[in-house]
Design a protein around this motif. Structure first.
Motif, PDB file in Angstrom:
ATOM      1  N   CYS A 126       6.443  -5.212 -15.086  1.00 47.17           N
ATOM      2  CA  CYS A 126       6.287  -5.898 -13.803  1.00 47.17           C
ATOM      3  C   CYS A 126       7.559  -6.719 -13.605  1.00 47.17           C
ATOM      4  N   CYS A 144       0.545 -12.584 -11.541  1.00 44.07           N
ATOM      5  CA  CYS A 144       0.949 -11.675 -12.629  1.00 44.07           C
ATOM      6  C   CYS A 144       1.965 -12.296 -13.550  1.00 44.07           C
ATOM      7  N   LEU A 202      -0.289  -3.768 -11.992  1.00 45.74           N
ATOM      8  CA  LEU A 202      -0.527  -5.147 -11.555  1.00 45.74           C
ATOM      9  C   LEU A 202      -1.755  -5.737 -12.233  1.00 45.74           C
TER      10      LEU A 202
END
Lengths: 425, 162
Positions: free
Chosen positions: A117, A27, A10
């Motif tokens: 991610c 993010c 993250l």
């Protein structure tokens, strides 16, 4: 203070040197995914923010929930995401009959990889943790925002460390392990937290086992589940993906809210009884009680629809007949797995033993189609949820289990032990 | 912003499959979803609910599937807010994203019964049980999330930043 593996991923995607639990961050996303239930609802929301997706390589729409088209409304939903995908020129354009269930097809096609991610408009997006990636489920508004901006806000989770040691016994696999864990900590035992799996027991877990375990992190309330990247992970990634990837490791001095030791060799085949995935019973407890007769078995889903699941079920069913009054739905999770089943003779085994061998779909897991139950019926399913009404009538019952327990139960007509029924006797 | 209504109270682990079952998910029409809300848990919910009423529940409210149809159905049906011991994470996020107020306050959950008249003030997080004459303090949202709720959801918040 050191960071957990999840926190590292993250932080990297937020452009920060470090993050701490509880911190709110924004993010950059590597993959943004939706399906035929969540996608259509996201499109009008997306259009309030943008005309074009942020990156056509990174947005994927998968028609898997109510497909093959369940009814007219579902046909319209599938149509909407297919048209949008084509109009936007999405690189990974998915059409029915040429793909599969989202959490199986994305790793298979190398669309997701280590260190990424990923958000998906589906709660089982946590599955990609098996690859050493951060994957988490979100709702429609978040996915529309992700599609438009390529970003998502997160509250950094703290973590529970699960130290896995020992080797699982012959008929115990990823499903039994995760059902055991959820039974132990409860359906909110990992609420808002990462479930980080470490330990030398991991080398005995196949990638399919790891996908199964991470898939059900959400059933313990987890934000995500994640495994470290080892040689098995690298072999899988090299076989399936050409994307650049990154390996993240937890710091030695990372802090965990809890550390739980799990001896894999002590885990028994485990079944989650209605109506919670955390209502775990071992096969021994089940055998010591009155038989639970069943009407349906489902072998498939994003939890257990991969090739090793198909092989395990077929090994038990080979040369035998399922119970004459039990309907058995076998649903390989992708077209490639379907073909492998044909090539390896598994499809023949399934059909000859009396199973319905079906095209990839999520339908049965969520009471959509291809395995719906009426009042009073009971099902053993390799899927991930057994809430009231999940698979049909509010008075139908779902027992969650591994492919081997499911196959043994299909033969017996009641919840049965693969160590005794269908296994090497 | 203030909510005021009677309470409909439920237990632990009210999951999104009972809030809005899959058989209704081929539609995302908010009014249609609202007409079926909570049907598999409490078939009388839709009839008993009056606009402004408050749902009170125990732990892990909204667990299970990520379906945003769940908080959307509750909001559209007229539920003014949900007060619970704890919320499942995707439901929590989805609710904030669509501007549906939710509050965590175990003391309030213990001190409120089915049918009580309750008033909630969102800015301060003060929950008043008007029937019993008691009052509770819920955790206020962090400023970042307050802004999103005030903007009535994530989309407006994103568009307002442009």
């Amino acid at each position: 203070m050191g960071m957990t593996m999840t926190q590292k991923i993250l932080a990297a995607h937020a452009g920060l040197d470090s993050v701490v639990a509880g911190q709110l961050i924004e993010c950059n996303l590597d993959v943004v995914m939706a399906n035929d239930i969540t996608g259509p609802m996201a499109l009008p929301i997306f259009r309030q923010m943008a005309d074009k997706v942020f990156d056509k390589d990174k947005v994927v729409l998968v028609p898997d929930h109510f497909t093959p088209n369940k009814d007219i409304k579902s046909a319209q939903n599938a149509r909407d995401i297919q048209d949008f995908s084509r109009e936007q020129g999405l690189t990974h354009h998915m059409v029915q009959g040429k793909c599969g269930v989202e959490h199986a097809i994305l790793p298979e096609r190398g669309i997701v990889t280590a260190g990424e991610c990923i958000i998906g408009a589906d709660s089982h997006t946590c599955s990609y943790g098996a690859l050493g990636a951060f994957g988490t489920g979100v709702g429609t508004t978040d996915i529309a925002t992700g599609m438009a901006t390529g970003q998502a806000w997160f509250k950094v989770p703290s973590a529970i460390k699960f130290v896995l040691t020992g080797k699982p016994s012959q008929y115990v696999s990823g499903k039994d392990i995760i059902l055991h864990i959820i039974g132990m900590i409860g359906v909110d035992g990992a609420l808002y937290k990462s479930m980080e799996f470490v330990g030398d027991g991991i080398e005995h877990l196949t990638m399919d086992d790891r996908f199964t375990i991470c898939n059900m992190a959400i059933e313990a309330g987890g934000k995500n589940g994640i495994f470290p990247v080892d040689q098995q992970t690298l072999d899988y990634i090299h076989e399936h993906s050409t994307k650049p990837y990154q390996v993240f490791e937890a710091d030695e001095d990372a802090e965990y809210e809890q550390v739980i030791e799990i001896d894999l060799s002590a885990i028994r085949p485990t079944v989650a009884f209605p109506h919670l995935p955390g209502n775990a019973h071992t096969i021994d407890e089940i055998e010591a009680s009155e038989k639970i007769y069943i009407d349906q078995v489902v072998i498939g889903s994003c939890t257990n629809g991969r090739i090793s699941d198909m092989r395990k079920a077929a090994a038990i069913l080979k040369g035998k007949q399922v119970h004459p009054e039990v309907r058995v739905m076998v649903i390989p999770a992708t077209q490639k797995i379907f073909l492998q089943c044909m090539e390896e003779g598994l499809a023949q085994i399934f059909v000859e033993s009396g199973c319905a061998f079906n095209t990839p779909s999520c339908g049965a897991c969520m009471g959509g189609h291809m395995g719906v139950m009426c009042k009073g019926e009971k099902c053993v399913s390799t899927s991930n949820r057994n809430f009231v009404g999940r698979m049909g009538d509010v008075e139908s019952l779902i027992y969650l289990a591994s492919p081997e327990v499911a196959a043994a139960s299909a033969l017996a007509g009641y919840i049965a032990n693969p160590e005794k029924i269908g296994g090497e006797e | 912003m203030i909510a005021n209504g009677k309470v409909l109270k439920y237990g632990d682990n009210v999951d999104t499959d009972v809030i809005i079952p899959a058989r209704y998910l081929n539609s995302f029409d908010a009014k249609e979803l609202a007409s079926h809300v909570m049907v598999d848990l409490d078939p009388t919910f839709v009839d008993r609910l009056e606009p402004g009423d408050i749902v009170v529940a125990k732990s892990n409210f909204g667990c299970g599937s990520s379906r945003e149809h769940a908080p959307l159905a509750l909001k559209t049906a007229g539920v003014s807010c949900v007060i619970a011991n704890s919320f499942a994470r995707i439901f929590y996020r989805n609710s904030i994203n669509i501007g549906f107020p939710i509050l965590e306050c175990p003391e309030a959950v213990d001190g409120i019964d089915e049918g009580d008249k309750v008033e909630v003030e969102f800015e301060t997080g003060v929950i008043k049980n008007l029937t019993k004459g008691t009052s509770f303090q819920a955790q206020a949202f962090p400023p970042f999330l307050q802004k999103m709720i005030e903007a009535n959801g994530l989309v407006n918040y994103v568009n307002s930043k442009k």
